[in-house]
Design a protein around this motif. Sequence first.
Motif, PDB file in Angstrom:
ATOM      1  N   SER A 109      -5.175   2.152   8.244  1.00  0.00           N
ATOM      2  CA  SER A 109      -5.930   2.958   7.085  1.00  0.00           C
ATOM      3  C   SER A 109      -5.536   4.118   6.706  1.00  0.00           C
ATOM      4  O   SER A 109      -4.747   4.927   7.616  1.00  0.00           O
ATOM      5  N   SER A 112      -4.957   8.277  -0.206  1.00  0.00           N
ATOM      6  CA  SER A 112      -3.635   8.701  -0.601  1.00  0.00           C
ATOM      7  C   SER A 112      -3.558  10.205  -0.720  1.00  0.00           C
ATOM      8  O   SER A 112      -4.422  10.794  -0.231  1.00  0.00           O
ATOM      9  N   VAL A 119      -6.636   3.125   1.503  1.00  0.00           N
ATOM     10  CA  VAL A 119      -6.010   1.877   1.908  1.00  0.00           C
ATOM     11  C   VAL A 119      -6.541   1.208   3.139  1.00  0.00           C
ATOM     12  O   VAL A 119      -6.168   2.098   4.055  1.00  0.00           O
ATOM     13  N   ILE A 127      -5.451  -6.671   2.607  1.00  0.00           N
ATOM     14  CA  ILE A 127      -5.222  -5.371   2.388  1.00  0.00           C
ATOM     15  C   ILE A 127      -6.251  -4.869   1.089  1.00  0.00           C
ATOM     16  O   ILE A 127      -6.241  -5.677   0.281  1.00  0.00           O
ATOM     17  N   ILE A 129      -7.691  -1.527  -1.449  1.00  0.00           N
ATOM     18  CA  ILE A 129      -7.564  -0.464  -1.774  1.00  0.00           C
ATOM     19  C   ILE A 129      -8.830   0.098  -2.266  1.00  0.00           C
ATOM     20  O   ILE A 129      -9.508  -0.741  -3.489  1.00  0.00           O
ATOM     21  N   THR A 154       1.225   0.124   6.392  1.00  0.00           N
ATOM     22  CA  THR A 154       1.081   0.091   5.112  1.00  0.00           C
ATOM     23  C   THR A 154       1.402   1.512   4.657  1.00  0.00           C
ATOM     24  O   THR A 154       1.399   2.461   5.326  1.00  0.00           O
ATOM     25  N   LEU A 156       1.402   4.153   0.856  1.00  0.00           N
ATOM     26  CA  LEU A 156       1.217   4.241  -0.762  1.00  0.00           C
ATOM     27  C   LEU A 156       2.636   5.161  -1.038  1.00  0.00           C
ATOM     28  O   LEU A 156       2.684   6.188  -0.462  1.00  0.00           O
ATOM     29  N   LEU A 163       2.546   0.221  -3.418  1.00  0.00           N
ATOM     30  CA  LEU A 163       2.238   0.133  -1.972  1.00  0.00           C
ATOM     31  C   LEU A 163       3.042  -0.941  -1.184  1.00  0.00           C
ATOM     32  O   LEU A 163       3.248  -1.943  -1.631  1.00  0.00           O
ATOM     33  N   TYR A 165       3.937  -2.976   2.418  1.00  0.00           N
ATOM     34  CA  TYR A 165       3.224  -3.383   3.507  1.00  0.00           C
ATOM     35  C   TYR A 165       4.256  -4.200   4.316  1.00  0.00           C
ATOM     36  O   TYR A 165       5.183  -4.849   3.867  1.00  0.00           O
ATOM     37  N   VAL A 177       0.406  -1.071  -7.363  1.00  0.00           N
ATOM     38  CA  VAL A 177      -1.026  -0.890  -7.374  1.00  0.00           C
ATOM     39  C   VAL A 177      -1.490  -0.512  -8.725  1.00  0.00           C
ATOM     40  O   VAL A 177      -2.765  -0.732  -9.024  1.00  0.00           O
TER      41      VAL A 177
END
Length: 467
Positions: A109, A112, A119, A127, A129, A154, A156, A163, A165, A177
């Motif tokens: 997690s 941003s 996230v 996932i 957001i 993940t 950002l 994003l 992953y 995103v």
Amino acid sequence: MSRSRRFLNERARGDGMKLIDERGGTSVLDHEISQLTKIRSNPHERMRHLLPGKGKEPVSSVKMLAAREGNYTGRGRFSSSDCCHLLSRYLPTNGPSVVDQMRSCTYVSQFSTDGSLFVAGFQESHIRIYNVDQGWKIQKDIRAKSLRWTITDTSLSPDQRFLVYSSISPIVHIVDVGSGMKQSVANVTEIHEGLEFSSPTYDYDNYTFGIFSVKFSTDGRELVAGSSDSSIYVYDLEAKRLSLQIPAHTSDVNAVCFADETGHLIYSGSDDSLCKVWDRRCFGTREQAAGVLIGHLEGITYVDTRGDGRYLISNGKDQAIKLWDIRKMSSNINYSPRPRSYDWDYRWMDYPEHVRNKRNPHDLSLATYKGHSVLRTLIRCYFSPAHSTGQKFIYTGSSDSSVYIYDVVSGAQVAKLDYHQEPVRDCNWHPYYPTLVSSGWDGIIAKWEFSGTDTSPLPKKLPSRRS
């Protein structure tokens, strides 16, 4: 002395700074970083002089407000360190309130950079957001592609447009995103472009390695990744190709990150118990580490940079977080830790009591922080935010289902957040507000805040994971 080592040493501003005491795992720090932390999180010197408060910290908030109104400092406003001095005493320990609950373990997690998005990555290919500024509404619900076991990481992009992953495969996927589409099912409702970190002939049924850690560079042009084949990879997003592959360690690379905004330095942490520093400016015909950080007795689960190209922390399976200054790193890049004399696997065994207080005789770390547990999974740790706390704290998840917060300088445990019923693998502090979010293997995303009251929104009974 190597060119890279000499370059980094030239960045030092003083000598003779060292760790002067260690008592029961709590370090008393006498080093440049302690002074930097105090400068960032202490009130203006003139304000402290005019409002001494018996010489004890912290200075009264009321007195600081009165001093600001009376323009005692001559600036008519609080400095950033004044703000940190006020905000850092308001720890996000109230609550929690449940943001979300899924049927599978939460693995990763993150907020941003501006704190507007959050996230969370779950084991069952999911996932989510969340839009923090809109009441934690789900902005994008992503179903991942080609998942093996779990979402391992993940990241950002700095502009929050993309994003990436990773999973236990050599393919990192990237999602738009900002596409405006809430439901993003891989290659059904939206394309999740695969970035190849191995040969183009990769066979999904016979994968050669997996990626445990992936991070964007500050400028968003590159990705750095750590993998189960003991390597570090750098991917050029503009050229859409690998630009660097380094056989970096002798075991899984569980964590990597860029050291600062320049992107020149990379930190890595491995199951071989070593953290390494890589300076891309000094790579010649042989891609060798600039230095090695020796001190952990077991594998590294995570590394986090302070963002200044000098300091980092690492979480280890020896049940400790260590603070490092890369100017103290060893130039013995061929250093090999002694094999352990006991049989132990952190995934299902408790840490042996007879080695809990053992110390590496070659330890180069500045300080050690203990109290949490690092078992069953790769527990993550971080510096607290610079804007609101002056990076005064270190915080970490724990396999005992809690979140621990330590004071960087004193090493003291200043808070322990208890709510989850399973290991807290990841947690993240809002970059500007006194809000911390913990994510556990119970599938719960829990939000902790400083509410200003003694009232806690904690439910009377923890909801069932399967509800």
